[in-house]
Each structure stands twice: as C-alpha cells, then as structure tokens.
Design a protein around this motif. Structure first.
Motif, short mmCIF file in Angstrom:
data_model
loop_
_atom_site.label_atom_id
_atom_site.label_comp_id
_atom_site.label_asym_id
_atom_site.label_seq_id
_atom_site.Cartn_x
_atom_site.Cartn_y
_atom_site.Cartn_z
N THR A 4 0.85 -1.20 0.00
CA THR A 4 0.00 0.00 0.00
C THR A 4 0.88 1.24 0.00
OG1 THR A 4 -0.13 -0.13 2.40
CG2 THR A 4 -2.01 -0.98 1.20
N LEU A 5 0.39 2.28 -0.66
CA LEU A 5 1.13 3.54 -0.73
C LEU A 5 0.93 4.29 0.58
CD1 LEU A 5 2.77 5.46 -2.67
CD2 LEU A 5 0.58 6.57 -3.15
N PRO A 6 2.02 4.57 1.32
CA PRO A 6 1.86 5.35 2.55
C PRO A 6 1.67 6.82 2.21
CG PRO A 6 4.19 4.98 2.14
CD PRO A 6 3.44 4.28 1.01
N ALA A 7 1.01 7.56 3.09
CA ALA A 7 0.94 9.02 2.90
C ALA A 7 2.34 9.59 3.12
CB ALA A 7 -0.03 9.63 3.91
N GLN A 73 11.62 -1.29 -5.47
CA GLN A 73 11.36 0.14 -5.48
C GLN A 73 10.34 0.54 -4.42
OE1 GLN A 73 13.70 1.87 -6.61
NE2 GLN A 73 12.84 2.93 -8.37
N HIS A 74 9.37 -0.32 -4.13
CA HIS A 74 8.43 -0.02 -3.05
C HIS A 74 9.18 0.05 -1.72
CE1 HIS A 74 4.91 0.23 -0.60
NE2 HIS A 74 4.99 -1.02 -0.14
N TYR A 75 10.03 -0.92 -1.45
CA TYR A 75 10.85 -0.91 -0.23
C TYR A 75 11.70 0.37 -0.17
CZ TYR A 75 14.66 -2.04 2.96
OH TYR A 75 15.59 -1.98 3.98
N ASN A 76 12.39 0.68 -1.27
CA ASN A 76 13.27 1.85 -1.28
C ASN A 76 12.49 3.14 -1.00
OD1 ASN A 76 15.29 0.06 -2.00
ND2 ASN A 76 15.40 0.71 -4.14
N HIS A 77 11.33 3.29 -1.63
CA HIS A 77 10.57 4.54 -1.47
C HIS A 77 9.86 4.63 -0.12
CE1 HIS A 77 11.36 4.71 -5.79
NE2 HIS A 77 11.13 6.01 -5.70
N LYS A 140 26.50 1.99 -4.09
CA LYS A 140 25.50 2.45 -5.06
C LYS A 140 24.94 1.21 -5.75
CE LYS A 140 29.17 3.22 -8.43
NZ LYS A 140 29.95 4.16 -9.21
N THR A 141 23.70 1.32 -6.20
CA THR A 141 23.05 0.19 -6.87
C THR A 141 22.26 0.69 -8.06
OG1 THR A 141 21.08 0.38 -5.47
CG2 THR A 141 22.78 -1.17 -4.72
N ALA A 142 21.97 -0.20 -9.00
CA ALA A 142 21.20 0.15 -10.19
C ALA A 142 19.72 -0.10 -9.96
CB ALA A 142 21.68 -0.67 -11.38
N ASN A 143 18.91 0.68 -10.65
CA ASN A 143 17.46 0.45 -10.73
C ASN A 143 16.81 0.27 -9.36
OD1 ASN A 143 17.62 0.71 -13.53
ND2 ASN A 143 18.34 -1.39 -13.70
N GLY A 144 16.14 -0.87 -9.11
CA GLY A 144 15.43 -1.06 -7.84
C GLY A 144 16.22 -1.83 -6.80
#
Ligand code: MN3
Length: 199
Positions: A4-7, A73-77, A140-144
């Motif tokens: 789920t997208l957090p606020a 990407q969900h984890y990262n964001h 550093k890492t690429a993409n997700g």
C-alpha cells in the motif's frame, strides 16, 4: 502482504526549496503508486504472497525480475520519504556519528563519498549508507536494487533516478545529491535504522 502507498510524512511543499511540490506530487503519487499497483499484480499467485516486504525483495531478487523491480522500489521509497524531512540535515546523532567517523574517516568524507557514489551511478539507481559486518559503508546500486540484496542493511538512500530531480535540477545530479545530504536528511530516522542494523 499486499503493498500500500503510505501518505507522505509531510506536506508536498515541505521540502522546498530543495525538492518541489511538483516533484513530490509526481514522485509519490505517480511513480511510487505505480510500483505499488504493479507489485501487487505481480505478487499474486507467487510463492512470496503473504511474506514480509523484505522477504519478498530478497526472495524475488534474481528469480522474478518484474516482481523484484517493483517490490524493491516499493521498499526503497517507503524509506526514502522518511529519510527526508523539512529543515533536514544538521548534526548527526552521537552514536551514528561515531560509527561514521570510525568506518569512513569523517563526516565530511562520508558526505563527499556519498555524493560521488550518487554522481557515478550510471543511469537509474540509488546511492547508500549501509551497515555491513558492523561497519558503515557507502555503496550504489542500479534500478530497484538496494544493499539488502547485496549482503548489507541500508540505513540511508538517495534516489538518483531522473524522476527524483529532473524537474528541480534538470541535469545537475551533483547539486541534487549535495542538497540531499546537506539539507534534507532526517538523521533521526537514519539513526533508528542504524540501531536496528547493529543490534
Ligand atoms: Mn523514485
């Protein structure tokens, strides 16, 4: 679990002048939302349904590229929004500062190397402070991808995908990463992740 997208933990204009309302609206409402939607669709019917986000990220890496990209990407964001705050930057909490100095030489050197990692990440990706074998490292890492799938625990990450800075900085990625590390970081949240990683 389903994603789920957090606020956002602050208002869309709270990070100005370093990150604009327009950037946060696109980045959070469009880009992060797409990772959540696509991740949920790709998770259905896989062996990772019902697992924690970290287990999905680690488990799908190298095995299910579509799911990994979106879950990663969900984890990262999820963390990225918390790694920033209005009036960020400033003093680094004592225990974390000590660990940075003993692992990387000095706070100034850490900032320099963090910026360098972000600038030299070719194409989309992230630059990081992470904990590995009790030491703070810069990577550093690429993409997700994140340090999570390379044997370390992320404690701070800066998104260097163009969607994170192009509206505000155009092609000046070095200026963006410098503004991030100097003026935007929520060091209390970094400290929390450092404490959890070194327990
Ligand atoms: Mn992003």
């Amino acid at each position: 679990m389903t994603f789920t997208l957090p606020a956002l933990p602050y208002s869309y204009d709270a990070l100005q002048p370093y990150m604009s309302k327009e950037t946060l609206e696109y980045h959070h409402d469009k880009h992060h939302q797409a990772y959540v939607t696509n991740g949920n669709n790709l998770l259905k019917g896989t062996e990772w349904e019902g697992k924690s986000l970290e287990d999905i990220v680690k488990g799908s890496f190298g095995k299910n590229a579509g799911l990994f990209n979106n879950a990663g990407q969900h984890y990262n964001h999820m963390h990225f929004w918390n790694w920033m705050k209005p009036n960020g930057g400033g003093a680094i909490p004592g225990k974390l500062e000590k660990a940075i100095v003993s692992s990387l030489g000095s706070v100034e050197k850490m900032k320099e190397d963090f910026i360098q990692a972000g600038v030299t990440q070719f194409g989309s990706g992230w630059c990081w402070l992470a904990v590995q074998d009790g030491k703070v490292i810069i990577t550093k890492t690429a993409n997700g991808e994140s340090p999570l799938v390379h044997g370390a625990t992320p404690i701070l990450g800066c998104d260097v995908w163009e969607h994170s800075y192009y509206i505000d900085y155009r092609n000046r990625r070095p200026d963006y990463v410098k503004a991030f590390i100097e003026n935007m970081v929520n060091w209390s949240y970094v400290e929390e992740m450092f404490e959890a990683a070194t327990k």
